[in-house]
Structure formats: structure tokens, C-alpha cells
Write a protein that holds these residues in place. Structure first.
Motif, PDB file in Angstrom:
ATOM      1  N   LEU A 146       0.823  -1.224   0.000  1.00  0.00           N
ATOM      2  CA  LEU A 146       0.000   0.000   0.000  1.00  0.00           C
ATOM      3  C   LEU A 146       0.854   1.271   0.000  1.00  0.00           C
ATOM      4  N   LEU A 147       2.176   1.090   0.118  1.00  0.00           N
ATOM      5  CA  LEU A 147       3.048   2.262   0.263  1.00  0.00           C
ATOM      6  C   LEU A 147       3.749   2.617  -1.044  1.00  0.00           C
ATOM      7  N   LYS A 148       3.956   3.935  -1.233  1.00  0.00           N
ATOM      8  CA  LYS A 148       4.733   4.397  -2.391  1.00  0.00           C
ATOM      9  C   LYS A 148       5.854   5.299  -1.868  1.00  0.00           C
ATOM     10  N   PRO A 149       6.986   5.349  -2.580  1.00  0.00           N
ATOM     11  CA  PRO A 149       8.099   6.172  -2.109  1.00  0.00           C
ATOM     12  C   PRO A 149       7.659   7.605  -1.802  1.00  0.00           C
ATOM     13  N   GLY A 150       8.130   8.125  -0.672  1.00  0.00           N
ATOM     14  CA  GLY A 150       7.856   9.512  -0.308  1.00  0.00           C
ATOM     15  C   GLY A 150       6.591   9.704   0.512  1.00  0.00           C
ATOM     16  N   MET A 151       5.821   8.620   0.721  1.00  0.00           N
ATOM     17  CA  MET A 151       4.568   8.767   1.486  1.00  0.00           C
ATOM     18  C   MET A 151       4.853   9.094   2.962  1.00  0.00           C
ATOM     19  N   GLY A 152       3.874   9.736   3.577  1.00  0.00           N
ATOM     20  CA  GLY A 152       3.929   9.995   5.021  1.00  0.00           C
ATOM     21  C   GLY A 152       2.906   9.112   5.715  1.00  0.00           C
ATOM     22  N   VAL A 153       3.322   8.435   6.787  1.00  0.00           N
ATOM     23  CA  VAL A 153       2.430   7.522   7.517  1.00  0.00           C
ATOM     24  C   VAL A 153       2.406   7.934   8.985  1.00  0.00           C
ATOM     25  N   LEU A 154       1.201   8.035   9.527  1.00  0.00           N
ATOM     26  CA  LEU A 154       1.092   8.332  10.956  1.00  0.00           C
ATOM     27  C   LEU A 154       0.763   7.049  11.709  1.00  0.00           C
ATOM     28  N   THR A 155       1.442   6.838  12.843  1.00  0.00           N
ATOM     29  CA  THR A 155       1.141   5.664  13.660  1.00  0.00           C
ATOM     30  C   THR A 155       0.938   6.078  15.116  1.00  0.00           C
ATOM     31  N   HIS A 156       0.249   5.210  15.858  1.00  0.00           N
ATOM     32  CA  HIS A 156      -0.094   5.519  17.247  1.00  0.00           C
ATOM     33  C   HIS A 156       0.313   4.331  18.112  1.00  0.00           C
ATOM     34  N   CYS A 157       0.857   4.562  19.280  1.00  0.00           N
ATOM     35  CA  CYS A 157       1.329   3.518  20.192  1.00  0.00           C
ATOM     36  C   CYS A 157       2.547   2.815  19.597  1.00  0.00           C
ATOM     37  N   ALA A 220      -1.702  15.604  15.784  1.00  0.00           N
ATOM     38  CA  ALA A 220      -2.039  14.790  14.608  1.00  0.00           C
ATOM     39  C   ALA A 220      -2.852  15.604  13.595  1.00  0.00           C
ATOM     40  N   SER A 221      -3.799  16.393  14.076  1.00  0.00           N
ATOM     41  CA  SER A 221      -4.626  17.187  13.163  1.00  0.00           C
ATOM     42  C   SER A 221      -3.754  18.182  12.397  1.00  0.00           C
ATOM     43  N   TRP A 222      -2.799  18.750  13.090  1.00  0.00           N
ATOM     44  CA  TRP A 222      -1.907  19.743  12.458  1.00  0.00           C
ATOM     45  C   TRP A 222      -1.142  19.112  11.296  1.00  0.00           C
ATOM     46  N   VAL A 223      -0.501  17.947  11.542  1.00  0.00           N
ATOM     47  CA  VAL A 223       0.288  17.337  10.449  1.00  0.00           C
ATOM     48  C   VAL A 223      -0.618  16.862   9.313  1.00  0.00           C
ATOM     49  N   MET A 224      -1.815  16.381   9.666  1.00  0.00           N
ATOM     50  CA  MET A 224      -2.740  15.929   8.612  1.00  0.00           C
ATOM     51  C   MET A 224      -3.215  17.129   7.776  1.00  0.00           C
ATOM     52  N   SER A 225      -3.519  18.221   8.452  1.00  0.00           N
ATOM     53  CA  SER A 225      -4.062  19.387   7.734  1.00  0.00           C
ATOM     54  C   SER A 225      -3.047  19.977   6.766  1.00  0.00           C
ATOM     55  N   ARG A 226      -1.777  19.719   6.999  1.00  0.00           N
ATOM     56  CA  ARG A 226      -0.743  20.242   6.098  1.00  0.00           C
ATOM     57  C   ARG A 226      -0.343  19.264   4.997  1.00  0.00           C
ATOM     58  N   LEU A 228       0.787  16.252   5.259  1.00  0.00           N
ATOM     59  CA  LEU A 228       2.014  15.467   5.509  1.00  0.00           C
ATOM     60  C   LEU A 228       1.731  13.976   5.684  1.00  0.00           C
ATOM     61  N   VAL A 229       0.443  13.614   5.844  1.00  0.00           N
ATOM     62  CA  VAL A 229       0.104  12.212   6.137  1.00  0.00           C
ATOM     63  C   VAL A 229      -0.734  11.643   4.989  1.00  0.00           C
ATOM     64  N   ASP A 230      -0.251  10.550   4.399  1.00  0.00           N
ATOM     65  CA  ASP A 230      -0.984   9.906   3.299  1.00  0.00           C
ATOM     66  C   ASP A 230      -1.750   8.678   3.762  1.00  0.00           C
ATOM     67  N   ALA A 231      -1.359   8.120   4.916  1.00  0.00           N
ATOM     68  CA  ALA A 231      -2.063   6.934   5.434  1.00  0.00           C
ATOM     69  C   ALA A 231      -1.779   6.816   6.931  1.00  0.00           C
ATOM     70  N   CYS A 232      -2.693   6.182   7.665  1.00  0.00           N
ATOM     71  CA  CYS A 232      -2.453   5.863   9.084  1.00  0.00           C
ATOM     72  C   CYS A 232      -2.352   4.351   9.204  1.00  0.00           C
ATOM     73  N   PHE A 233      -1.342   3.876   9.927  1.00  0.00           N
ATOM     74  CA  PHE A 233      -1.162   2.451  10.199  1.00  0.00           C
ATOM     75  C   PHE A 233      -1.157   2.270  11.715  1.00  0.00           C
ATOM     76  N   VAL A 234      -2.083   1.463  12.240  1.00  0.00           N
ATOM     77  CA  VAL A 234      -2.092   1.198  13.686  1.00  0.00           C
ATOM     78  C   VAL A 234      -2.246  -0.301  13.937  1.00  0.00           C
ATOM     79  N   GLY A 235      -1.878  -0.722  15.146  1.00  0.00           N
ATOM     80  CA  GLY A 235      -2.042  -2.122  15.542  1.00  0.00           C
ATOM     81  C   GLY A 235      -3.429  -2.359  16.124  1.00  0.00           C
ATOM     82  N   CYS A 236      -3.615  -3.493  16.768  1.00  0.00           N
ATOM     83  CA  CYS A 236      -4.922  -3.796  17.358  1.00  0.00           C
ATOM     84  C   CYS A 236      -4.759  -4.778  18.509  1.00  0.00           C
ATOM     85  N   ASP A 237      -5.674  -4.676  19.461  1.00  0.00           N
ATOM     86  CA  ASP A 237      -5.681  -5.592  20.614  1.00  0.00           C
ATOM     87  C   ASP A 237      -6.857  -6.543  20.588  1.00  0.00           C
TER      88      ASP A 237
END
Ligand code: MRU
Length: 347
Positions: A146-157, A220-226, A228-237
Motif C-alpha cells: 500500500l506504500l509508495k516512495p515519499g509517502m507519510g504515515v502516521l502511527t499511534h502507540c 495529529a490534526s496539524w500534520v494531517m491538515s498540512r 504530511l500524512v498519506d495513510a495511518c497504520f495502527v495495531g490492534c488488541d
């Protein structure tokens, strides 16, 4: 990829050796855990943490405990009690109870068939570990697609190698991308209150040579609004059958923001994290943790007035409608999850 082995059975088979995640990034400290009390404490206080890792840990722990138990008439009861206690140490990560159940079922099978119990338990915990290594590699490859060179990804935890047996889940594709020389920019939420993002994700991604930028959760809202984020990747419990997903507190806020900014939001985790007893997110049990994690832990002096009332739920549930896809070792489940998840579980 190489790095510290976060969880393993000791060479004599009587203990579990872990990296004490509570000491990172300041110190890479290994602990040898021999008793049920020590093992319970290690999970409870997040010395070992991350849903898949605590499942693997539980397998090794029950194997080590069995090795030290007399195989007398009361053995099975003592083994089941140990499994139940370990399983109760953290309620939300379903991998923990799943691994304990696999070990107790292996124990019962060995007793019924008259085979050597410790050998059967060793085989079962080794399988749990090896499956985890396989699932990390598979999830990392599916995520990388799902990733392409130069993409920005936000992650949590933190859903990296420390939280699993190898590459990790949410961090796996990012580490794999770095190995292949594909440039990806990662924004890591610090993840209040236990700072798994600041302490562990930043540490692991820097070690792996990934371009990582640490942000406070409320940025997070700040970086997304600019843009800088093309996708979010998070884990799960825990993933419920309808796709509602419990992950570290704050994850649902990221998903809501992602929807607002039109950014795809992916959950990455093994099918063992899908709990068939949870039809929807409201069936998921959320762990509540001590207030001092908010008021004083990690600070040289308290940051809140003494005696202030707090609320410290450790996880929240992201509604399935906010999730673009659930990336498992058997492929990527797309909405409607009521249809795609059962098909993946069958694999
Ligand atoms: O409380 P923690 O640190 O165990 O919470 C962990 C998470 O929420 C992770 O994202 C999840 O377990 C997935 S780890 C691959």
C-alpha cells in the motif's frame, strides 16, 4: 532485520527471558522470569507488552512453569490455575487469552493421549512463536503493497518488533520499506500516558533507519491538515466480528481525524486478534489502569495536583466505518468486514 529478542524461553527451559520494555529507550535490560508472580507482574506493568508479544510470552511462560511442576494427580489443576491467572493480567489484548487457551488445550491433549506433557507444551509454544514470526512477515509485505516512495504515515502507540516476534504489525511495512531502500516518512504519536510511541516506536524506527518524527498526540490534526500524512497504520488488541477495533487509547481520535481529512486508516494485526465472541466493539472489555500513570509516572515531579480525579482507560474502540482495511497475515480485509473477516479467519 536484527535487534533484541524481546521474548524467549531460557536455555534451561525453566524461565522466560524478556527485554524490559519499561526501561527503554534509556536501558536495554533483560529480565529472567521464573515464577508465576514475576510473570504476572511483567505483563501487568508492561515490561512485556503488545498484543502478539504477550501471547507469545504466555506460551513460553506456561511451558517454563510446567517444566518446574511435579506431574502428580494435581498437576492439571495447578497448570490451569496458572494459565487463568496469567490470562487475567490484561483483559483487552485477546492474543493473551488465546495463547493461554492453546497451551491448556495442548496440555489436556497430552494428558488424554498419555504423551510427554512438557514436550507437547514446548511444541505448542514454539508453534505460537513461529506463527507470529510468519504473520509479521506476511503483514509487513501486505502493508508494504500500500506504500509508495515519499509517502507519510502516521502511527499511534507501538506495534513494532518489541510488540511482536519480528518486524511488528503496523511498523512492519515501514521497517521493510527501509530495508528495501524505499523512503517513507513516519509521524509517531507520543501516545499518552505510557508513551509507547515516544519511548518505543521512535526507538525502533530510528534503529531501523526509518525517517521518524515524534509528535504529541494532539498534533495529529496539524500534520494531517498540512498534507504530511498519506495513510495511518495502527495495531490492534481486539477486533470484533464487525470490524470494530480496540487499540491503544487515542487510536479512535486518529481515525476520526483521518476521516475528516480524507486519509486512509489501516489496522494491522493477526487473525488471532479477531475475537469471535465479540460481535461488535461494545462487547470488548476495556482495561482501566492506575491514575498515577497520568499524574506522575515518567515525570520528575507530579504534573497534576495531588488527589485530582482521573480516568485512565487503556484502550478505545475505533468504529469499523472509520477503517479502510484490516491487514492480516492472510490478506487485506475490506469493508464490509462482517463478510471479509469470517472469510479470512477460515484461512
Ligand atoms: O498497552 P500496550 O502498550 O500493550 O498497548 C499496545 C497496543 O495498543 C498495540 O497497538 C497493540 O497491542 C498491537 S501490538 C502489535
Amino acid at each position: 532485520m536484527s535487534g533484541p529478542v524481546n521474548v524467549r524461553l531460557s536455555d534451561d527451559g525453566k524461565a522466560v527471558i524478556i527485554v524490559d520494555q519499561s526501561a527503554l529507550p534509556g536501558e536495554l535490560r533483560y529480565l529472567r522470569l521464573e515464577t508465576l508472580d514475576e510473570m504476572y507482574e511483567a505483563v501487568k506493568t508492561l515490561r512485556v507488552r503488545g498484543a502478539p508479544a504477550i501471547g507469545v510470552f504466555a506460551g513460553f511462560a506456561l511451558c517454563a512453569l510446567s517444566a518446574g511442576m511435579d506431574k502428580d494427580a494435581d498437576f492439571k489443576n495447578r497448570f490451569l490455575e496458572a494459565a487463568e491467572r496469567l490470562s487475567s493480567s490484561r483483559p483487552t489484548a485477546v492474543n493473551l487469552s488465546w495463547a493461554c487457551r492453546r497451551m491448556t488445550e495442548a496440555c489436556s491433549r497430552a494428558i488424554c493421549s498419555g504423551s510427554e506433557i512438557d514436550a507437547a507444551l514446548l511444541a505448542e509454544c514454539t508453534s505460537i512463536y513461529e506463527e507470529d514470526v510468519f504473520m509479521c512477515s506476511a503483514i509487513s509485505s501486505y502493508g508494504l503493497s500500500l506504500l509508495k516512495p515519499g509517502m507519510g504515515v502516521l502511527t499511534h502507540c507501538n506495534a513494532g518488533p518489541l510488540a511482536t516476534s519480528r518486524y511488528g504489525t503496523a511498523l512492519g511495512p515501514l521497517i521493510l520499506a527501509a530495508e528495501k531502500g524505499i523512503p517513507i516518512r513516519v509521524y509517531a504519536d507520543e501516545t499518552r500516558p505510557l508513551l509507547q510511541g515516544a519511548r518505543l516506536t521512535a526507538y525502533e524506527l530510528m534503529e531501523a533507519g526509518v525517517d521518524v518524527t515524534l509528535i504529541c498526540d494532539d498534533m495529529a490534526s496539524w500534520v494531517m491538515s498540512r498534507g504530511l500524512v498519506d495513510a495511518c497504520f495502527v495495531g490492534c488488541d481486539t477486533v470484533a466480528l464487525n470490524g470494530d477495533t480496540a487499540n491503544k487509547i487515542g487510536t479512535s481520535a486518529v481515525a476520526i481525524l483521518a476521516k475528516h481529512y480524507g486519509i486512509p486508516f489501516y489496522v494491522l494485526g493477526p487473525t488471532s486478534t479477531i475475537d469471535p465472541s465479540c460481535r461488535t466493539g461494545s462487547d470488548i472489555r476495556i482495561e482501566m489502569r492506575p491514575w498515577e500513570e497520568i499524574t506522575s509516572l515518567y515525570y520528575s515531579r507530579p504534573v497534576a495536583p495531588e488527589g485530582v480525579k482521573c480516568l485512565n482507560p487503556s484502550f478505545d474502540v475505533t468504529e469499523a466505518s472509520l477503517i479502510s482495511g484490516i491487514i492480516t497475515q492472510h490478506g487485506i480485509a475490506l469493508p464490509p468486514f462482517e463478510e471479509s473477516l469470517p472469510a479470512l479467519i477460515k484461512k
